[in-house]
Write an enzyme that holds these catalytic residues in place. Structure first.
Site, PDB file in Angstrom:
ATOM      1  N   THR A 193     -61.813  34.960 -33.587  1.00  0.00           N
ATOM      2  CA  THR A 193     -61.361  34.392 -34.855  1.00  0.00           C
ATOM      3  C   THR A 193     -62.144  35.002 -36.020  1.00  0.00           C
ATOM      4  OG1 THR A 193     -60.868  32.310 -33.812  1.00  0.00           O
ATOM      5  CG2 THR A 193     -61.371  32.216 -36.158  1.00  0.00           C
ATOM      6  N   ARG A 221     -51.157  24.170 -27.879  1.00  0.00           N
ATOM      7  CA  ARG A 221     -52.595  23.961 -28.140  1.00  0.00           C
ATOM      8  C   ARG A 221     -52.990  24.451 -29.543  1.00  0.00           C
ATOM      9  NH1 ARG A 221     -57.268  27.198 -29.577  1.00  0.00           N
ATOM     10  NH2 ARG A 221     -59.084  26.188 -28.717  1.00  0.00           N
ATOM     11  N   GLY A 223     -56.554  24.819 -31.918  1.00  0.00           N
ATOM     12  CA  GLY A 223     -58.020  24.772 -31.839  1.00  0.00           C
ATOM     13  C   GLY A 223     -58.636  24.262 -33.130  1.00  0.00           C
ATOM     14  N   GLY A 245     -65.247  30.589 -31.560  1.00  0.00           N
ATOM     15  CA  GLY A 245     -65.577  30.236 -30.182  1.00  0.00           C
ATOM     16  C   GLY A 245     -64.717  29.086 -29.694  1.00  0.00           C
ATOM     17  N   GLY A 247     -62.933  26.199 -29.523  1.00  0.00           N
ATOM     18  CA  GLY A 247     -62.571  25.270 -30.589  1.00  0.00           C
ATOM     19  C   GLY A 247     -62.675  23.809 -30.215  1.00  0.00           C
TER      20      GLY A 247
HETATM   21  N1  ASP Z   1     -62.040  28.963 -32.378  1.00  0.00           N
HETATM   22  C1  ASP Z   1     -60.802  29.551 -31.925  1.00  0.00           C
HETATM   23  C2  ASP Z   1     -59.967  28.501 -31.262  1.00  0.00           C
HETATM   24  O1  ASP Z   1     -60.505  27.675 -30.544  1.00  0.00           O
HETATM   25  C3  ASP Z   1     -60.952  30.672 -30.994  1.00  0.00           C
HETATM   26  C4  ASP Z   1     -62.080  31.622 -31.194  1.00  0.00           C
HETATM   27  O2  ASP Z   1     -62.754  31.641 -32.214  1.00  0.00           O
HETATM   28  O3  ASP Z   1     -62.308  32.399 -30.283  1.00  0.00           O
HETATM   29  O4  ASP Z   1     -58.762  28.548 -31.402  1.00  0.00           O
END
Ligand code: ASP
Length: 333
Positions: A193, A221, A223, A245, A247
């Site tokens: 992200t 889904r 996040g 990360g 979420g």
């Molecule tokens: N935070 C994002 C989510 O959970 C994914 C990511 O940052 O890797 O959708």
């Protein structure tokens, strides 16, 4: 500005960046007050842009816009668009990895210095979802639009309808389906992200966060990234934070809002990011299996970052330089 004042201010600014807490902790109140005042009103260190991961071109774009005098919100949206349009990036925008059914669904949010915000979730046909989130903020009475409603609103605002699933992402998904194991990988391909924060020449802060979410997620889904307070939060009096990360874990602790509130209560951005990660790892013994990273910036332009596992880096544009900075991390083995 006279040269002497410039040197003094620049020196104070860099002391502030490195030793922000020591300055705040000093005993000489008068000295502290005058230094803080200079730091808070000194624009020589502004503008600044920071973003998650090594998205060099995106952060450079934001820096360039800021240097031309553009406001923070314009800069972060132009910056993140670089990755939304990058077909090679499988975690943001067009070319993002699909869900288990093969749908690419994008989520994004933005927040401006006035404290207004906008978000879109589950967008299947529009690439520039951060700009779309801005339109929701500016052109509707709402904060968040989802799915078809967000898409229809987008077309009415001139956004183009596109197929977001590239041939490369489709082939990778076909491959994944052969043994469909759902297991998020820590620091997946080292790009994820994109969350970006900017402080413009006037010292105003804005942010954007945009993603295709976790690869091969369940249909439907959503996040943390489009959730104000979780993936992104800005309070122009205090600062801002963004997350990347897993979420689900960020949402459980409302991570970005938490960081801004910790800064309001006196922590510098680094300390606040560390505390927000600590909240997660002390409540969840599965932290060894997932990555979460935060970056934050305060009103003085001090920045910080912290993550669970080694490997996260962030970009920082300041004074014409665009640097990649490795983040400190919690799990040291
Ligand atoms: N935070 C994002 C989510 O959970 C994914 C990511 O940052 O890797 O959708």
């Amino acid at each position: 500005m006279k040269r002497r004042k410039f040197i003094k201010n620049t020196a104070l600014s860099s002391i502030g960046v490195t030793f922000g807490t020591s300055l705040l902790g000093c005993n000489n109140t008068d000295q502290k007050n005058s230094e803080e005042k200079i730091m808070a009103t000194d624009n020589t260190q502004f503008p600044i842009a920071i973003c998650t991961w090594a998205f060099t071109a995106a952060n450079a774009k934001a820096g360039e816009e800021l240097s031309k005098g553009k406001p923070a919100l314009d800069a972060v949206i132009s910056g993140v668009e670089v990755e939304e349009e990058n077909l090679k990036n499988t975690t943001v925008g067009k070319g993002g990895a699909p869900d288990r059914e093969g749908n690419v669904t994008l989520d994004a949010c933005v927040m401006n210095p006035e404290g207004d915000c906008g978000a879109v979730v589950y967008v299947n046909t529009i690439t520039n979802v951060a700009a779309l989130a801005r339109k929701v903020m500016e052109e509707t009475p709402h904060v968040m639009l989802a799915g078809e409603g967000a898409e229809e609103f987008g077309y009415s605002q001139g956004f183009e309808k596109e197929n977001l699933l590239t041939e490369e992402s489709r082939l990778a998904w076909e491959e994944w389906k052969k043994s469909p194991e759902y297991k998020p990988i820590i620091n997946i391909e080292n790009h994820d992200t994109i969350g970006m924060l900017a402080i413009d020449k006037d010292g105003d802060i804005a942010g954007a966060c945009t993603t295709s979410g976790l690869s091969y997620k369940m249909k439907g889904r959503i996040g943390d990234s489009p959730i104000i307070g979780s993936g992104l939060f800005i309070d122009n009096e205090i600062g801002g934070a963004v997350a990347t990360g897993m979420g689900e874990e960020v949402m459980k602790t409302v991570g970005s809002f938490l960081i801004v509130e910790l800064m309001r209560n006196g922590m510098n951005p680094q300390e606040a990011c560390e505390e927000a990660v600590r909240r997660i790892v002390t409540k969840n013994d599965r932290y060894k299996d997932f990555q979460i990273a935060y970056i934050a910036m305060n009103k003085k332009g001090e920045t910080g970052s912290y993550c669970i596992h080694e490997g996260f880096t962030y970009m920082k544009y300041q004074n014409g330089e665009n640097k990649n900075i490795p983040s400190d991390f919690y799990h040291k083995g």
